[in-house]
Scaffold this motif. Structure first.
Motif, mmCIF file in Angstrom:
data_model
loop_
_atom_site.group_PDB
_atom_site.id
_atom_site.type_symbol
_atom_site.label_atom_id
_atom_site.label_comp_id
_atom_site.label_asym_id
_atom_site.label_seq_id
_atom_site.Cartn_x
_atom_site.Cartn_y
_atom_site.Cartn_z
ATOM 1 N N GLY A 32 -48.962 -25.987 67.220
ATOM 2 C CA GLY A 32 -49.059 -25.029 68.321
ATOM 3 C C GLY A 32 -50.469 -24.927 68.883
ATOM 4 O O GLY A 32 -51.453 -25.076 68.154
ATOM 5 N N SER A 33 -50.566 -24.652 70.181
ATOM 6 C CA SER A 33 -51.861 -24.650 70.869
ATOM 7 C C SER A 33 -52.763 -23.479 70.488
ATOM 8 O O SER A 33 -53.987 -23.621 70.431
ATOM 9 N N LEU A 34 -52.194 -22.304 70.209
ATOM 10 C CA LEU A 34 -53.016 -21.147 69.854
ATOM 11 C C LEU A 34 -53.779 -21.382 68.561
ATOM 12 O O LEU A 34 -54.982 -21.114 68.466
ATOM 13 N N ALA A 35 -53.088 -21.873 67.550
ATOM 14 C CA ALA A 35 -53.727 -22.133 66.259
ATOM 15 C C ALA A 35 -54.803 -23.200 66.392
ATOM 16 O O ALA A 35 -55.901 -23.077 65.828
ATOM 17 N N ALA A 210 -58.947 -14.734 68.418
ATOM 18 C CA ALA A 210 -58.565 -13.917 67.266
ATOM 19 C C ALA A 210 -57.824 -12.661 67.737
ATOM 20 O O ALA A 210 -56.786 -12.288 67.169
ATOM 21 N N ILE A 211 -58.350 -12.019 68.777
ATOM 22 C CA ILE A 211 -57.698 -10.831 69.330
ATOM 23 C C ILE A 211 -56.326 -11.195 69.890
ATOM 24 O O ILE A 211 -55.343 -10.471 69.690
ATOM 25 N N LEU A 212 -56.257 -12.326 70.577
ATOM 26 C CA LEU A 212 -55.007 -12.776 71.172
ATOM 27 C C LEU A 212 -53.941 -13.055 70.107
ATOM 28 O O LEU A 212 -52.778 -12.673 70.255
ATOM 29 N N LEU A 213 -54.341 -13.691 69.014
ATOM 30 C CA LEU A 213 -53.406 -14.003 67.934
ATOM 31 C C LEU A 213 -52.878 -12.739 67.263
ATOM 32 O O LEU A 213 -51.699 -12.641 66.933
ATOM 33 N N VAL A 214 -53.757 -11.765 67.058
ATOM 34 C CA VAL A 214 -53.335 -10.496 66.449
ATOM 35 C C VAL A 214 -52.405 -9.743 67.388
ATOM 36 O O VAL A 214 -51.368 -9.218 66.969
ATOM 37 N N MET A 216 -50.498 -10.931 69.731
ATOM 38 C CA MET A 216 -49.220 -11.629 69.865
ATOM 39 C C MET A 216 -48.506 -11.809 68.520
ATOM 40 O O MET A 216 -47.404 -12.349 68.466
ATOM 41 N N LYS A 217 -49.165 -11.343 67.444
ATOM 42 C CA LYS A 217 -48.617 -11.426 66.089
ATOM 43 C C LYS A 217 -48.250 -12.870 65.705
ATOM 44 O O LYS A 217 -47.195 -13.131 65.132
ATOM 45 N N ARG A 218 -49.153 -13.765 66.022
ATOM 46 C CA ARG A 218 -48.937 -15.171 65.684
ATOM 47 C C ARG A 218 -49.986 -15.697 64.706
ATOM 48 O O ARG A 218 -50.173 -16.899 64.572
ATOM 49 N N TYR A 219 -50.693 -14.779 64.026
ATOM 50 C CA TYR A 219 -51.740 -15.200 63.095
ATOM 51 C C TYR A 219 -51.196 -16.020 61.937
ATOM 52 O O TYR A 219 -51.924 -16.802 61.320
ATOM 53 N N HIS A 220 -49.892 -15.868 61.635
ATOM 54 C CA HIS A 220 -49.310 -16.649 60.542
ATOM 55 C C HIS A 220 -49.322 -18.144 60.860
ATOM 56 O O HIS A 220 -49.315 -18.986 59.954
#
Length: 305
Positions: A32-35, A210-214, A216-220
């Motif tokens: 995935g692009s976010l990670a 980091a803020i975006l991942l939190v 969107m709850k995709r930090y996993h």
């Protein structure tokens, strides 16, 4: 030779981005692009810290002024968080080769924005070069399609997109983000060290993602990516050639030549990426795409006339 140091740095940037775009396309399809965006910036930050400690005697840009921090941080937010997020998703949707071709739209975007923010005015030949570059891009992404009229009695040809429209729009958004980030970087950087300036942009990008991942709850997905050895190898390779070498040399380029010229030279990636796309990803490239990419590079070459 040194009179063209800005142009040479821009050319090296194109080479570095060719490597990093291929690496991140492969990694993005795996995790995935976010990670990929967050991890590659964290890796790049540590690379910068080591390099600046050796080259400048400080691992952190302690000597940057408040003015430089403000503009470079804004540049990192626009260029990395917004621009690269859109670009990396375009990698997944339409692939690195087409995405980087569309990213050649960065020069006119950069020239337009730098006119209002930096007061830079390009020569008529510069504009001719950019128009030819855009013609090359259009040749690749547009196609003629037959459509029937009046129950099939007449045939009309119309232009349509040869690739996913959402993917093309994502890449265009990436181009606009990169162009704005380049101009903001030049405004804030001045004569400040390009690598330290890049480090400030990278830090802003880390915080933003980091803020975006939190949110969107995709930090996993980050933890899953860290466990994927194959993806991490590609992210590490891309981080060295992209956020470290590529971004730093892009800032060296805009320090030593006009932002619009630097951005145009950086846009030759579409041609550089054709051989590895065929060899590594086994992509089928037709003659029209090759000719379109070459025309794009000819547009870049006009900047040296």
């Amino acid at each position: 030779m040194m009179a063209y140091w800005g142009e040479i740095a821009a050319l090296l940037t194109a080479l570095f981005w060719t490597v990093t775009s291929m690496a991140f396309e492969s990694a993005g399809k795996k995790v995935g692009s976010l990670a990929v965006n967050l991890i590659r910036l964290v890796i790049a930050f540590f690379i910068y810290s080591i390099y600046t400690q050796i080259s400048r005697g400080m691992w952190f840009p302690f000597d940057a002024t408040t003015y430089q921090w403000g503009w470079l941080a804004l540049s990192g937010l626009v260029g990395f968080v917004i621009g690269d997020l859109l670009l990396f998703q375009a990698f997944v949707v339409v692939g690195a080769r087409i995405s980087m071709l569309i990213m050649a739209m960065t020069p006119p975007f950069t020239a337009f924005i730098s006119y209002f923010i930096l007061g830079e005015v390009l020569s008529p030949m510069n504009w001719v070069g950019m128009i030819i570059t855009l013609l090359g891009i259009s040749m690749v992404i547009l196609k003629r399609e037959n459509s029937a009229l009046n129950g099939g009695e007449k045939i009309r040809k119309r232009l349509t997109s040869a690739y996913s429209v959402p993917g093309i729009l994502l890449a265009l958004g990436g181009a606009l983000g990169q162009a704005t980030g380049l101009v903001l970087s030049k405004k804030g950087m001045g004569d400040y060290d390009a690598f330290a300036a890049s480090q400030i942009r990278v830090m802003t990008g880390i915080v933003g993602f980091a803020i975006l991942l939190v949110f969107m709850k995709r930090y996993h997905r980050v933890w899953a990516a860290l466990k994927n050895i194959s993806a991490m190898k590609r992210i590490s390779l891309g981080s060295f050639f992209g956020p470290f070498l590529g971004v730093s040399f892009s800032l060296i380029a805009v320090q030593n030549t006009k932002a619009g010229i630097a951005a145009t030279i950086m846009s030759i990636v579409p041609v550089l990426i054709i051989p590895p796309a065929i060899i590594i990803f086994k992509e089928k490239v037709n003659w029209k795409e090759v000719v379109g990419a070459v025309i794009t590079v000819l547009g870049v070459a006009i900047f040296f006339v």
